[in-house]
Design a protein around this motif. Structure first.
Motif, PDB file in Angstrom:
ATOM      1  N   ILE A 110      23.782  23.009-144.853  1.00 14.93           N
ATOM      2  CA  ILE A 110      22.300  22.667-145.016  1.00 14.93           C
ATOM      3  C   ILE A 110      21.484  23.099-146.043  1.00 14.93           C
ATOM      4  CG2 ILE A 110      19.950  22.536-143.610  1.00 14.93           C
ATOM      5  CD1 ILE A 110      22.146  20.665-142.426  1.00 14.93           C
ATOM      6  N   LEU A 156      23.094  14.692-138.822  1.00 13.47           N
ATOM      7  CA  LEU A 156      24.582  15.106-138.660  1.00 13.47           C
ATOM      8  C   LEU A 156      25.298  14.063-137.779  1.00 13.47           C
ATOM      9  CD1 LEU A 156      26.719  17.440-139.189  1.00 13.47           C
ATOM     10  CD2 LEU A 156      25.411  18.663-137.441  1.00 13.47           C
ATOM     11  N   GLY A 169      28.772  13.655-136.156  1.00 14.76           N
ATOM     12  CA  GLY A 169      30.181  14.064-135.775  1.00 14.76           C
ATOM     13  C   GLY A 169      31.247  13.263-135.114  1.00 14.76           C
ATOM     14  N   ALA A 196      29.436  18.779-133.900  1.00 16.03           N
ATOM     15  CA  ALA A 196      28.083  18.527-134.513  1.00 16.03           C
ATOM     16  C   ALA A 196      27.151  18.869-133.549  1.00 16.03           C
ATOM     17  CB  ALA A 196      27.995  17.111-134.748  1.00 16.03           C
ATOM     18  N   ALA A 253      23.996  21.545-134.030  1.00 14.95           N
ATOM     19  CA  ALA A 253      22.792  21.174-133.890  1.00 14.95           C
ATOM     20  C   ALA A 253      22.098  22.160-132.927  1.00 14.95           C
ATOM     21  CB  ALA A 253      22.497  19.795-133.339  1.00 14.95           C
ATOM     22  N   ILE A 268      18.195  20.274-138.897  1.00  9.71           N
ATOM     23  CA  ILE A 268      18.579  18.862-138.458  1.00  9.71           C
ATOM     24  C   ILE A 268      17.638  18.061-137.948  1.00  9.71           C
ATOM     25  CG2 ILE A 268      20.570  17.513-137.301  1.00  9.71           C
ATOM     26  CD1 ILE A 268      22.370  20.232-137.670  1.00  9.71           C
ATOM     27  N   GLY A 278      21.049  13.898-134.583  1.00 12.84           N
ATOM     28  CA  GLY A 278      22.378  14.053-134.440  1.00 12.84           C
ATOM     29  C   GLY A 278      22.829  13.008-133.820  1.00 12.84           C
TER      30      GLY A 278
END
Length: 182
Positions: free
Chosen positions: A4, A20, A22, A30, A34, A40, A43
């Motif tokens: 980040i 983000l 994953g 992910a 988070a 973030i 997600g």
């Protein structure tokens, strides 16, 4: 966090709209990221994974219970073979018992409620690796959240929706457009 930090040095990155995503085991990684990285903005857990150890232990138990044990199971079952071989490589261990032990820390128990960003959890109807895990993770999240189930009749029922990547993209990016619009 260093990722980040780096992303925020790029002029084309909007620090208010970092997302983000994953995939597969990344659906665990992910979510974990988070939980501790609050820069973030959104997600996507594709698919959501709640407890890696549970999956490893169950797979190891089934493999060991087969006639001929783990080696016979790996010879007959591509999922077992991939999980054991890839798992040993990924975790840097040499044996199945070590792999199961190494996976113990990979759970969202006691962590999922720390995720604060809006989160989209995907699940596949016929997921051969993490069946039921996306729903468990979704249930533990306390942030703004949505669960999208991908079905077999859409061609998207397998692990990470490999039969319907365009459908995955459509649903994911529509959700991100909505969540990040503000």
């Amino acid at each position: 966090m260093p990722v980040i930090d780096f992303a925020l040095t790029l002029p084309e990155v909007d620090p208010e709209r970092l997302a983000l995503i994953g995939m597969s085991l990344g659906g665990y990684l992910a979510a974990r990221a988070a939980a501790f990285e609050h820069r973030i903005a959104a997600g996507v857990l594709y698919d959501g994974v709640y407890d890696v150890h549970e999956v490893m232990a169950a797979t190891a138990g089934r493999a060991a219970a087969m006639p001929g044990g783990v080696e016979a199971s790996m010879a007959q079952n591509t999922m077992a073979r991939w999980l054991v071989r890839n798992g040993r490589w990924t975790f840097g261990v040499s044996g199945l018992d070590e792999l199961v032990k190494a996976a113990e820390a990979y759970t969202m128990a006691g962590v999922a409620d720390r995720v604060t960003c809006p989160t989209l959890v995907h699940e596949a109807e016929n997921d051969q690796f993490f069946k039921g895990q996306p729903q468990r993770l979704f249930d533990e999240l306390t942030c703004q959240k949505e669960l999208i189930s991908f079905r077999e009749d859409e061609g998207a029922g397998e692990h990470c929706h490999e039969g319907a990547v365009f459908l995955f993209h459509q649903r994911t990016f529509d959700w991100l457009d909505t969540v990040l619009a503000g």
